[in-house]
Design a protein around this motif. Sequence first.
Motif, PDB file in Angstrom:
ATOM      1  N   ARG A 298       0.831  -1.207   0.000  1.00  0.00           N
ATOM      2  CA  ARG A 298       0.000   0.000   0.000  1.00  0.00           C
ATOM      3  C   ARG A 298       0.867   1.258   0.000  1.00  0.00           C
ATOM      4  NH1 ARG A 298      -3.410  -2.676   4.031  1.00  0.00           N
ATOM      5  NH2 ARG A 298      -5.326  -3.407   3.046  1.00  0.00           N
ATOM      6  N   ALA A 299       1.902   1.278   0.847  1.00  0.00           N
ATOM      7  CA  ALA A 299       2.767   2.456   0.919  1.00  0.00           C
ATOM      8  C   ALA A 299       3.479   2.700  -0.411  1.00  0.00           C
ATOM      9  CB  ALA A 299       3.789   2.279   2.043  1.00  0.00           C
ATOM     10  N   TRP A 300       3.946   1.637  -1.043  1.00  0.00           N
ATOM     11  CA  TRP A 300       4.628   1.776  -2.337  1.00  0.00           C
ATOM     12  C   TRP A 300       3.665   2.290  -3.399  1.00  0.00           C
ATOM     13  CZ3 TRP A 300       4.923  -0.517  -7.292  1.00  0.00           C
ATOM     14  CH2 TRP A 300       6.126  -0.317  -7.974  1.00  0.00           C
ATOM     15  N   ALA A 301       2.453   1.768  -3.405  1.00  0.00           N
ATOM     16  CA  ALA A 301       1.461   2.212  -4.388  1.00  0.00           C
ATOM     17  C   ALA A 301       1.048   3.659  -4.139  1.00  0.00           C
ATOM     18  CB  ALA A 301       0.240   1.296  -4.343  1.00  0.00           C
ATOM     19  N   GLN A 302       0.953   4.076  -2.873  1.00  0.00           N
ATOM     20  CA  GLN A 302       0.576   5.448  -2.562  1.00  0.00           C
ATOM     21  C   GLN A 302       1.571   6.450  -3.146  1.00  0.00           C
ATOM     22  OE1 GLN A 302      -2.858   5.489  -1.523  1.00  0.00           O
ATOM     23  NE2 GLN A 302      -2.031   7.212  -0.398  1.00  0.00           N
ATOM     24  N   TYR A 303       2.856   6.088  -3.153  1.00  0.00           N
ATOM     25  CA  TYR A 303       3.867   7.007  -3.668  1.00  0.00           C
ATOM     26  C   TYR A 303       3.834   7.079  -5.190  1.00  0.00           C
ATOM     27  CZ  TYR A 303       8.381   9.270  -4.393  1.00  0.00           C
ATOM     28  OH  TYR A 303       9.373  10.140  -4.783  1.00  0.00           O
TER      29      TYR A 303
END
Length: 496
Positions: A298-303
């Motif tokens: 999720r964190a990688w996709a958010q960026y």
Amino acid sequence: MVWSGFWESDEGLMGAIDALRTLANCQPMPLKEGAMAQTKAGRHPVRIPTMHDRAVQTLYALALMPVAECTADARSYAYRPYKSAHDAVAYLRLVLCSRYAKRWVLDGRIEDVFGTLSHEWLLTHIPMDCKVLEKFLKAGFLTPPNQVVYDAPMGALQGGLIAPILVNMALDGLEHVLSDGFRVVRYGDKVVVVGKTPEDLTSRALPAIRGFLAERGLRFGPRKANLIAIEDGFDFLGFTFREYANQRRAVGLKKGVFLVTPAKAKVQRFKKRLKSILKPLQHGSPARVIVRLNPVMRAWAQYYKAFNAKKVFASVRSYVWWLTWLWCRKKHPKMTPRVLRWKHFKRVEGNTWVFHARTTLNRPVTLVQLAYTPIEYHTLCKDLNPFLPASKAYYLRRQKVGASRCASLNPSRSTLLKKQHGICPVCDAGLLHGEPLEVHPIHPRARGGKDTWKNLLLLHRFCHKQVTYSKNDRLKAAWRKAGIVDEGSLVPKRSP
């Protein structure tokens, strides 16, 4: 010399507040050097100031930040309120995708900006008490276990809270030096200069940058400066900027379509990270695998979802499916593929291969599907000073709509932020001012409360603690009336 750590009691905190009333006579202690941190610029030690010194630096940082915003370069995006790496990428994309865009880029990095910045320049140009600043700059650092104190003849308090502000103020003015015929984007020590021809960049821009930095004791290393045409592509802040040839979309000076995609090196590093997370979980449960992988994905996709990342998300999703399938085959070597599919995968929104499991509380969990992550292009923040009253309305509007799509918030917190219009219901202050945020259930989960939008609020961490542990009857009644808590939820936790 003993390195003082942290204040452990409320009495110590109140005494520290009294001690901070007079800062002229403060005597900073050396920074404590910890483990080595690996960055793209190389390995450097992590240095930690004492709690008292951090408090003093915070007070000076609060005073320096409005001054730094008044003198800041328009296209400097690091260590500034309401500015982010996405703003730097969005502005650079707008510059390079224009039909009459300049087609050459000088991409470089300032060498060891925190370690080699001139003390003389800082003492002359930084608008604060020179005696206090000099004490912090000359405090030095000590290394365990021998506790040997080393001097710091240069540098900008690496590890200190005001170090980013000092660096920004030292580098402000670079955009003015290169204002004639160039576009400059700076994020910390990373600098990108866009020009018409390679001759302009090498004969005019590069000497001007080196002369500007030499006055401050810094270097723009020749090995770290690359001259690149936009059709060849370059990497900046984890993204690849490149123009792809396409006759149908060629117009003006453009030869095709310009895209900003996740950098290949970052994608490969992310895949290795997922593999390293999954490797020690071979004997764990499927729910454990999902719980460990989901926050990282999720964190990688958010960026990366703020730009052209759809194909990369699909590719990474296929790789994650291969990792989970391989995990299932090793977990159940005697089970047939058909039974494995029935046991560990189910159909979700048209995808028949979604890895799923149930937790110990019998709650269903599924693996994040990167391929279904919507692309939401980042809105570039205006170059306004957030400390001026005239800019308040713009930043409040940005909090309610645009600022909720920031990399520091996951999708659920972004939804709560939009629902609350960027305001904490406890203190009626803005949520995006750098304070830690926590999710508060109106009806506690221990008493049957559910994780639904109606039952959740986003609060400041301090406000959340106050709501949870306060014994003030008037505050409790006010919170019940405002719908922040319900009856019976304000019972102090008992020690076991």
